[in-house]
Design an enzyme around this catalytic site. Structure first.
Site, PDB file in Angstrom:
ATOM      1  N   GLU A 126     -18.892  17.541   3.112  1.00 48.50           N
ATOM      2  CA  GLU A 126     -18.169  18.282   2.074  1.00 48.50           C
ATOM      3  C   GLU A 126     -18.818  18.082   0.710  1.00 48.50           C
ATOM      4  OE1 GLU A 126     -13.913  18.614   4.386  1.00 48.50           O
ATOM      5  OE2 GLU A 126     -14.003  17.199   2.744  1.00 48.50           O
ATOM      6  N   ASP A 164      -5.230   3.138   8.295  1.00 47.77           N
ATOM      7  CA  ASP A 164      -6.645   2.793   8.472  1.00 47.77           C
ATOM      8  C   ASP A 164      -6.870   1.331   8.825  1.00 47.77           C
ATOM      9  OD1 ASP A 164      -7.381   5.345   7.879  1.00 47.77           O
ATOM     10  OD2 ASP A 164      -8.564   4.858   6.088  1.00 47.77           O
ATOM     11  N   GLY A 197       0.809  -1.218   0.000  1.00 49.32           N
ATOM     12  CA  GLY A 197       0.000   0.000   0.000  1.00 49.32           C
ATOM     13  C   GLY A 197       0.837   1.260   0.000  1.00 49.32           C
TER      14      GLY A 197
END
Ligand SMILES: Cc1cc2nc3c(=O)[nH]c(=O)nc-3n(C[C@H](O)[C@H](O)[C@H](O)COP(=O)(O)OP(=O)(O)OC[C@H]3O[C@@H](n4cnc5c(N)ncnc54)[C@H](O)[C@@H]3O)c2cc1C
Length: 439
Positions: free
Chosen positions: A174, A305, A15
């Site tokens: 947003e 995460d 990643g």
């Protein structure tokens, strides 16, 4: 994979997101061989995805080639690869381009949209976790308006111009703000033959306040900002299904819409192989100790995460945000070097630098440790911080120029259907008992 053998221990990082890049930078120049594997050849700056979805920025300006980030690092190798399984007993990963052995493995695979097992919602709603998904959403938004022009049936047209956003965290807030600005500033000019006053933006939140991770003041102010822009906020409402046509909820309210955007949850991106019973925390994250070592594995680590560090003050792990990912990457980078030098490891301590969200032009909310502020100054702070963390001078310059241009011209020029989403609109053409008489 054609990676040369080395006298240095090999560290595989899966990643190239915030966490993976952060540890890669820390390991640069150290006596290790680093192999970074990612299924994309770019690092994506996810906090600005909503601006891609709403035509404010081109996708290229929030992506950066991973090879360019790593180009000057000695003993670094990048392979474009989808990691399919960790063969922990053999210290290997299996990917779509072959297998590779590691001495240490760092899982930094991030998170993906969580539909909580609801297949209907997963199939029919739009997500916004990746650049391709954001481009799909951008196309869908524009295609819905093109489609709305083609019908003189009021209910059908309303459904095509109804946006339902589920989840009022920063992403939902947003996006709702940006859509409201499009409704006000762009649609009347682009679609003079549509009554764009009928465009609806519905924001649904299961709890009793929006931006629940932020201060009450920030929630209140964000709600006020959104309502001033015409966004309808539905609190204490839970979406139960979406068949591509009607959103049903746990109340009597339903919404007919051609665009439901699901921003109501994420879960860790799991890779097969690590013993799920031992390592999985709620939300699909990997349980790690204070050194980011995955439970039960001596040489496997997880950061960002996907990592869940459950401590007394973080029973559900750290927030799934960029800062914990960056900070864990840095700490683990140092710790791996310390491990090789046989020095004691340093536990991870999260330094909370605050939270922020923007609602639109001159409207943002910022919670810092000591100060909380909202409005124009907060908006400038939001822009500065996002520009600062974007990777690459060109990207910063392009984003800055776009923002200035959009601000001065009240415009969003990337409203382009480059890659059509090709939604099936047939459902909206069927007669149903909910349909209104023609106007
Ligand atoms: C729309 C949106 C808005 C956000 N806004 C904010 C914000 O304002 N502030 C904030 O702090 N955070 C925000 N976040 C959250 C933040 O972006 C994440 O917390 C952060 O990206 C996590 O970093 P990471 O390195 O753990 O994962 P990611 O950045 O997601 O990187 C994971 C990487 O792993 C790769 N990968 C995954 N699986 C595999 C596999 N099997 N094989 C190979 N490669 C793989 C992916 O391609 C990706 O490059 C937002 C997120 C989204 C989606």
């Amino acid at each position: 994979m054609n990676i040369p053998k080395s006298n240095f221990p090999r560290i595989i990082i899966i990643g190239g997101g915030f966490a993976g890049i952060s540890i890669a930078k820390k390991l640069s120049g150290k006596e290790v061989q680093v192999v970074l594997l990612d299924k994309h050849n770019y690092h994506c700056f996810q906090p600005l995805l909503y601006q891609v979805s709403t035509g404010g920025l081109e996708p290229d300006s929030i992506a950066y080639p991973i090879r360019k980030i790593l180009k000057d690092f000695p003993n670094f190798f990048f392979r474009l690869a989808n990691v399919e399984e960790v063969l922990a007993a053999d210290n290997k990963v299996r990917t779509n381009i072959g297998e590779l052995e590691y001495d240490y493995l760092v899982v930094a695979t991030g998170s993906e949209t969580n539909y909580y097992g609801n297949k209907g919602i997963e199939t029919n709603s739009m997500a916004m976790k990746t650049i391709p998904q954001s481009l799909n959403l951008r196309s869908l938004i524009l295609e819905n308006f093109e489609q709305a022009l083609l019908t003189d049936e009021l209910h059908e047209r309303d459904a095509l111009m109804n946006f339902v956003i589920v989840g009022a965290g920063p992403t939902g807030v947003e996006l709702a703000g940006a859509l409201a600005e499009i409704k006000k500033g762009i649609l009347p000019k682009d679609y003079p033959d549509l009554d764009t006053r009928r465009v609806q933006i519905n924001l649904i939140q299961s709890g009793d306040r929006i931006l629940k991770e932020m201060s009450e003041k920030a929630s209140e102010k964000a709600e006020e900002f959104l309502e001033s822009l015409g966004v309808q906020i539905w609190k204490n409402m839970r979406v139960t299904s979406y068949d591509g046509k009607t959103v049903t909820t746990n109340t009597d309210d339903t919404f007919d819409t051609a665009a439901m955007i699901w921003a109501a949850g994420v879960k860790g991106v799991r890779i097969k192989g690590l013993d799920a019973k031992r390592v999985l925390a709620p939300g699909g994250r990997l349980v790690v100790n204070q050194y980011n070592q995955v439970k039960g594995y001596a040489n496997v680590f997880a950061i960002g995460d996907v990592a869940c560090m459950q401590e007394e003050n973080t029973p559900f792990g750290h927030p799934m945000m960029a800062q914990p990912a960056i900070q864990q990457g840095k700490n683990l980078g140092d710790n791996l070097v310390r491990l090789l030098e046989k020095k004691p490891l340093r536990p991870f301590v999260y330094k909370d630098k605050g939270k922020m969200a923007t609602i639109g032009r001159n409207k943002a909310v910022v919670d810092l440790k000591k100060f909380k502020f909202q409005g124009v100054f907060a908006w400038f702070v939001w822009m500065y911080v996002h520009l600062f963390f974007l990777i690459g001078f060109r990207n910063r310059a392009v984003v800055f120029i776009n923002w200035v241009y959009n601000y001065v011209r009240f415009d969003r020029e990337a409203r382009l259907i480059i890659r059509p989403f090709n939604r099936n609109y047939d459902a909206f053409k069927e007669e149903g008992e909910h349909r209104l008489p023609k106007d």
